[in-house]
Design an enzyme around this catalytic site. Structure first.
Site: not given
Ligand SMILES: CC(C)(COP(=O)(O)OP(=O)(O)OC[C@H]1O[C@@H](n2cnc3c(N)ncnc32)[C@H](O)[C@@H]1OP(=O)(O)O)[C@@H](O)C(=O)NCCC(=O)NCCS
Length: 337
Positions: A115, A255, A285
């Site tokens: 990214c 980003h 993204n």
């Molecule tokens: C991926 C992201 C959106 C997840 O959000 P979060 O608030 O951290 O959510 P979590 O990973 O804690 O997951 C919470 C719950 O949602 C669930 N979940 C994950 N993806 C899901 C989806 N698409 N739909 C529904 N539920 C989902 C998980 O399984 C978890 O369930 P659990 O509590 O029963 O285990 C977030 O962590 C994020 O944006 N991370 C950075 C990503 C990024 O920037 N990547 C590129 C870098 S350049």
């Protein structure tokens, strides 16, 4: 030797026509529009028809930049393509773009910084202009993330989309252009966001394919925390060392990985909403393409004018961290493109 300043003199973008909405994803994985919107800010993303290569998107974005600026492909000295989804490991996507564009005089290479790829490529391209080695450098960020997404993994497949953006760099004598850059890597974060197989460590085999190791894998929570901290840190650092304040920034182009990461950086920097570009709702993204696509959105919204101080920042797999500060030069633009 007196250094020239590298100016961004043209901008182009391309996103595929096909749109995948959150409702479409509800039919593929166990997710909901509400979860995706509230956790990420994404409503829809553009996706290629399967089999469309990265170079195709890159060429379309580059052509737009060249056509708007009236520069012909045979005037280009250098093509740098930032991508983590090259058409193939080699030849580089830059070589494929050079051929498709008929940029007969250009050499080129790819940059892999996920990214942060576009900002790394911008910095690299600017260096060739600043030294006087080249007069016209095409910097492209392009990714076909859908080619490496696991549509059985709801935690990653909802986050990404496909797209490309391109800028032309040329030398200038004035106050405008690229003022400074600040980049970091923290390789200890490599395993938190990666594609485990397909390289020399784990060449493709039946086992790696069966284990779904040719897809993006991410520890979202860890990446999230790192991105929130680093996006703001790197932005503040580049402002401090160039003697600018956050109040002097006209536009913050971050980003686009998660709306909450962008908002957290905005708040930490004390920037008002009016100074922040957001298009993650429409594109998701797009990895190396997000910063030039965000610049294009700012042009559409008439939020960029010559003389504006533009702060760009990114965090990506690696971890890679990037920030570039630009005094905007103004580019020809057509919102319909
Ligand atoms: C991926 C992201 C959106 C997840 O959000 P979060 O608030 O951290 O959510 P979590 O990973 O804690 O997951 C919470 C719950 O949602 C669930 N979940 C994950 N993806 C899901 C989806 N698409 N739909 C529904 N539920 C989902 C998980 O399984 C978890 O369930 P659990 O509590 O029963 O285990 C977030 O962590 C994020 O944006 N991370 C950075 C990503 C990024 O920037 N990547 C590129 C870098 S350049």
């Amino acid at each position: 030797m007196s250094l020239k300043r590298a100016r961004i003199t043209a901008l182009g973008r391309y996103v595929p026509e096909r749109v995948m909405t959150n409702a479409d994803l509800e039919r593929i994985v166990d997710t909901s529009d509400e979860w995706i919107r509230t956790r990420t800010g994404i409503r829809e993303r553009h996706v290629v028809e399967p089999g469309t290569p990265c170079s195709e998107l890159a060429v379309r974005a580059a052509r737009m930049a060249l056509e708007l600026s009236g520069v012909s492909p045979d005037e280009i000295d250098l093509i740098i393509v930032a991508t983590v989804t090259p058409d193939m490991p080699f030849p580089s996507t830059a070589c494929l773009v050079q051929d498709k564009l008929k940029a007969t005089r250009a050499w080129g290479f790819d940059i892999s910084a996920a990214c942060s790829g576009f900002l790394y490529a911008l910095t690299q391209g600017a260096a060739f202009i600043q030294t006087g080695a080249h007069r016209k450098v095409l910097v492209i960020g392009a990714d076909v993330m859908t080619s490496i997404l696991d549509y059985k993994d709801r935690a990653t497949c909802v986050l990404f989309g496909d797209g490309a953006g391109a800028v032309l760099l040329e030398p200038g004598e004035g106050e405008d252009g690229i003022l400074d850059f600040l980049h970091e890597v923290d390789g200890s974060g490599g395993s938190f966001l990666h594609m485990p197989a397909g390289g020399s460590a784990r060449p493709a085999s039946h086992e790696t394919v069966d284990a779904r190791m040719h897809f993006v894998r991410q520890d979202g929570g860890h990446v999230f925390k790192y991105a929130v901290r680093k996006m703001a840190d790197v932005s503040r650092h580049i402002l401090d060392r160039t003697g600018f304040t956050a109040e002097q920034v006209d536009l913050f182009v971050a980003h686009q990985a998660n709306l909450r990461i962008i908002d957290a950086a905005k708040e930490r920097l004390g920037l008002p909403e009016a100074k922040v570009v957001k298009n993650i709702d429409r594109y998701g993204n797009t990895t190396a393409a997000t910063i030039p696509l965000a610049l294009a959105t700012a042009m559409d919204e008439k939020r960029l004018k010559p003389g504006d101080l533009v702060l760009m920042a990114s965090v990506g797999a690696g971890f890679t961290v990037g920030s570039v500060l630009v005094r905007w030069s103004g580019v020809p633009w057509s919102a319909s493109s």
